[in-house]
Scaffold this active site. Structure first.
Site, PDB file in Angstrom:
ATOM      1  N   HIS A  79      -8.359   1.587   1.265  1.00  0.00           N
ATOM      2  CA  HIS A  79      -7.830   1.249   2.465  1.00  0.00           C
ATOM      3  C   HIS A  79      -8.812   2.397   3.606  1.00  0.00           C
ATOM      4  O   HIS A  79      -8.550   2.755   4.119  1.00  0.00           O
ATOM      5  CB  HIS A  79      -6.409   1.061   3.270  1.00  0.00           C
ATOM      6  N   GLU A 123       0.539  -1.163  -0.081  1.00  0.00           N
ATOM      7  CA  GLU A 123      -0.216   0.168   0.074  1.00  0.00           C
ATOM      8  C   GLU A 123       0.966   0.831   0.281  1.00  0.00           C
ATOM      9  O   GLU A 123       1.571   1.165   0.573  1.00  0.00           O
ATOM     10  CB  GLU A 123      -0.937  -0.310   0.903  1.00  0.00           C
TER      11      GLU A 123
HETATM   12  P1  NAD Z   1     -11.270  -8.868  16.344  1.00  0.00           P
HETATM   13  O1  NAD Z   1      -9.435  -9.083  17.618  1.00  0.00           O
HETATM   14  O2  NAD Z   1     -12.724  -8.345  16.775  1.00  0.00           O
HETATM   15  O3  NAD Z   1     -11.519 -10.088  15.606  1.00  0.00           O
HETATM   16  C1  NAD Z   1     -10.555 -10.683  14.922  1.00  0.00           C
HETATM   17  C2  NAD Z   1     -11.453 -12.610  14.837  1.00  0.00           C
HETATM   18  O4  NAD Z   1     -10.374 -12.893  13.764  1.00  0.00           O
HETATM   19  C3  NAD Z   1     -10.410 -12.958  15.994  1.00  0.00           C
HETATM   20  O5  NAD Z   1     -12.646 -13.632  17.193  1.00  0.00           O
HETATM   21  C4  NAD Z   1      -9.909 -14.117  15.941  1.00  0.00           C
HETATM   22  O6  NAD Z   1     -10.560 -15.215  16.640  1.00  0.00           O
HETATM   23  C5  NAD Z   1     -10.146 -14.478  14.703  1.00  0.00           C
HETATM   24  N1  NAD Z   1      -9.006 -15.750  14.299  1.00  0.00           N
HETATM   25  C6  NAD Z   1      -7.654 -15.027  14.869  1.00  0.00           C
HETATM   26  N2  NAD Z   1      -7.027 -15.593  13.981  1.00  0.00           N
HETATM   27  C7  NAD Z   1      -8.016 -16.761  12.882  1.00  0.00           C
HETATM   28  C8  NAD Z   1      -8.088 -17.649  11.353  1.00  0.00           C
HETATM   29  N3  NAD Z   1      -6.984 -18.237  11.799  1.00  0.00           N
HETATM   30  N4  NAD Z   1      -9.030 -18.469  10.971  1.00  0.00           N
HETATM   31  C9  NAD Z   1     -10.060 -17.140  11.368  1.00  0.00           C
HETATM   32  N5  NAD Z   1     -10.448 -16.853  12.520  1.00  0.00           N
HETATM   33  C10 NAD Z   1      -8.980 -16.135  13.100  1.00  0.00           C
HETATM   34  O7  NAD Z   1     -10.785  -7.479  14.950  1.00  0.00           O
HETATM   35  P2  NAD Z   1     -11.473  -7.020  14.018  1.00  0.00           P
HETATM   36  O8  NAD Z   1     -11.699  -5.976  15.298  1.00  0.00           O
HETATM   37  O9  NAD Z   1     -12.767  -7.021  13.710  1.00  0.00           O
HETATM   38  O10 NAD Z   1     -10.612  -6.270  13.298  1.00  0.00           O
HETATM   39  C11 NAD Z   1     -10.629  -7.631  11.691  1.00  0.00           C
HETATM   40  C12 NAD Z   1      -9.707  -7.347  11.087  1.00  0.00           C
HETATM   41  O11 NAD Z   1      -9.788  -6.421  10.323  1.00  0.00           O
HETATM   42  C13 NAD Z   1      -8.239  -7.247  11.442  1.00  0.00           C
HETATM   43  O12 NAD Z   1      -6.734  -7.332  10.752  1.00  0.00           O
HETATM   44  C14 NAD Z   1      -7.557  -5.502  11.520  1.00  0.00           C
HETATM   45  O13 NAD Z   1      -6.834  -5.130  11.509  1.00  0.00           O
HETATM   46  C15 NAD Z   1      -8.960  -4.873   9.999  1.00  0.00           C
HETATM   47  N6  NAD Z   1      -9.436  -4.024   9.959  1.00  0.00           N
HETATM   48  C16 NAD Z   1      -9.553  -3.664   8.940  1.00  0.00           C
HETATM   49  C17 NAD Z   1      -9.819  -2.174   8.338  1.00  0.00           C
HETATM   50  C18 NAD Z   1     -10.086  -1.330   7.183  1.00  0.00           C
HETATM   51  O14 NAD Z   1     -10.030   0.277   7.335  1.00  0.00           O
HETATM   52  N7  NAD Z   1     -10.116  -1.974   6.396  1.00  0.00           N
HETATM   53  C19 NAD Z   1     -10.203  -0.962   9.564  1.00  0.00           C
HETATM   54  C20 NAD Z   1     -10.482  -1.871  11.141  1.00  0.00           C
HETATM   55  C21 NAD Z   1      -9.935  -3.092  10.905  1.00  0.00           C
END
Ligand code: NAD
Length: 304
Positions: free
Chosen positions: A278, A259
């Site tokens: 993003h 990115e």
């Molecule tokens: P979170 O920690 O609340 O949830 C993540 C979930 O993934 C957890 O329940 C965990 O148990 C699960 N997990 C871990 N390893 C796994 C695997 N191998 N297979 C399946 N599940 C698995 O996180 P969140 O706040 O829901 O965020 C999720 C993702 O979104 C993160 O990567 C975060 O960086 C990303 N995000 C992106 C943006 C964006 O701008 N696009 C914004 C916010 C967050």
């Protein structure tokens, strides 16, 4: 006490800091040299994904007690150096959950109904009605990989669309799954049975290239893949092949292995993929929430 706000924050966050009696210094994304100067006498720093709070910055800030990140990722903060000095590092992990989940549906509908493609054609003066034949969401199965904060919000919206919900998460929260009428299954079942696959896991060694060639081949030829989690969870080379050869119907990506996305990247040559820069957290509401939440947390940490 003095706080350096080193990234743009919502105006309400500044109000919260000032109302707590803190002296606030604001400098938008200072370069390291300037940052080293600014941190000399501050008790706290608030940043976003920039600027970098390096070991050198931390060493130059003898009074520093708290580093606040208005958002989720802590990649720009030297956590080891902070830990050595006993500096608290705080973030606002839930601030963008709803906004990111809503973006997933914006992307999903755009792919399912070929909205971006049709819009491009309209601008070329082409009435592409036949080529823009799409898919409906009601009654379809959505597979949510990672049922945390964002995954849960995606499931709530999917309910409103009348979708069947499959979930995959190594730490299943059964109570929440019940709330959204979701069913936990293994990853292979989810990939084989879902019409939409959406990723909401962190980027870890165990999730790097979680969706590769082998996994893409398990998906239905009519399926849509969405990645609004982190670049690198989907292997882009494999996805390009899948989209070119029609292994799946389409995809949408908000995050990329590199990115900003390099100019002329093969993904930009395909009509069955939608790309955004993003923007999961890029709503007024998420920005306000992240700013106010981090301001309140920093105040609390300084007072305790
Ligand atoms: P979170 O920690 O609340 O949830 C993540 C979930 O993934 C957890 O329940 C965990 O148990 C699960 N997990 C871990 N390893 C796994 C695997 N191998 N297979 C399946 N599940 C698995 O996180 P969140 O706040 O829901 O965020 C999720 C993702 O979104 C993160 O990567 C975060 O960086 C990303 N995000 C992106 C943006 C964006 O701008 N696009 C914004 C916010 C967050």
């Amino acid at each position: 006490m003095k706080v350096l706000v080193a990234a743009p924050l919502h105006e309400k966050a500044f109000e919260v800091l000032k109302n707590a009696g803190l002296e606030v210094v604001y400098e938008e994304y200072p370069r390291e040299e300037k940052l080293l100067e600014l941190v000399k006498d501050v008790d706290a720093i608030i940043v976003r994904s920039k600027p970098k709070v390096t070991r050198k910055v931390i060493e130059n800030a003898p009074k520093l007690k708290v580093i606040g990140r208005a958002g989720v990722g802590l990649d720009n903060i030297d956590l080891e150096a902070a830990k050595e000095r006993g500096i608290q590092v705080l973030n606002a992990p839930a601030a963008a959950s709803r906004s990111t989940a809503e973006l997933v549906f914006a992307l999903l509908l755009t792919v399912a109904r070929k909205v971006a493609f049709a819009d491009r054609k309209m601008r070329e003066g082409v009435w592409a009605k036949k080529q823009a034949l799409g898919l409906e969401l009601e009654g379809k199965t959505i597979g949510i990989i990672g049922f945390g904060r964002i995954g849960y919000n995606v499931a709530k919206i999917a309910n409103a669309f009348g979708m069947r919900i499959l979930l995959y998460d190594p730490y299943p929260n059964e109570e929440r799954a019940k709330e959204v009428s979701g069913t936990f299954v293994d990853l292979e079942t989810l990939l084989r049975e879902s019409d939409v696959v959406t990723l909401h896991v962190p980027l870890l060694p165990s999730t790097k290239y979680l969706i590769n060639e082998e996994k893409l081949k398990l998906m239905k030829p009519t399926a849509i893949l969405i990645n609004a989690a982190r670049g690198g969870i989907v292997e882009e080379r494999a996805l390009v092949k899948a989209l070119q050869e029609g292994w799946i119907y389409g995809a949408a990506l908000d995050v990329f292995e590199e990115e900003p996305l390099p100019k002329d990247h093969p993904l930009t040559k395909l009509d069955n993929v939608v790309l955004t820069p993003h923007i999961g957290a890029s709503t007024r509401e998420a920005q306000e929430r992240a700013g106010v939440e981090i301001a309140e947390k920093v105040i609390q940490a300084l007072k305790s």
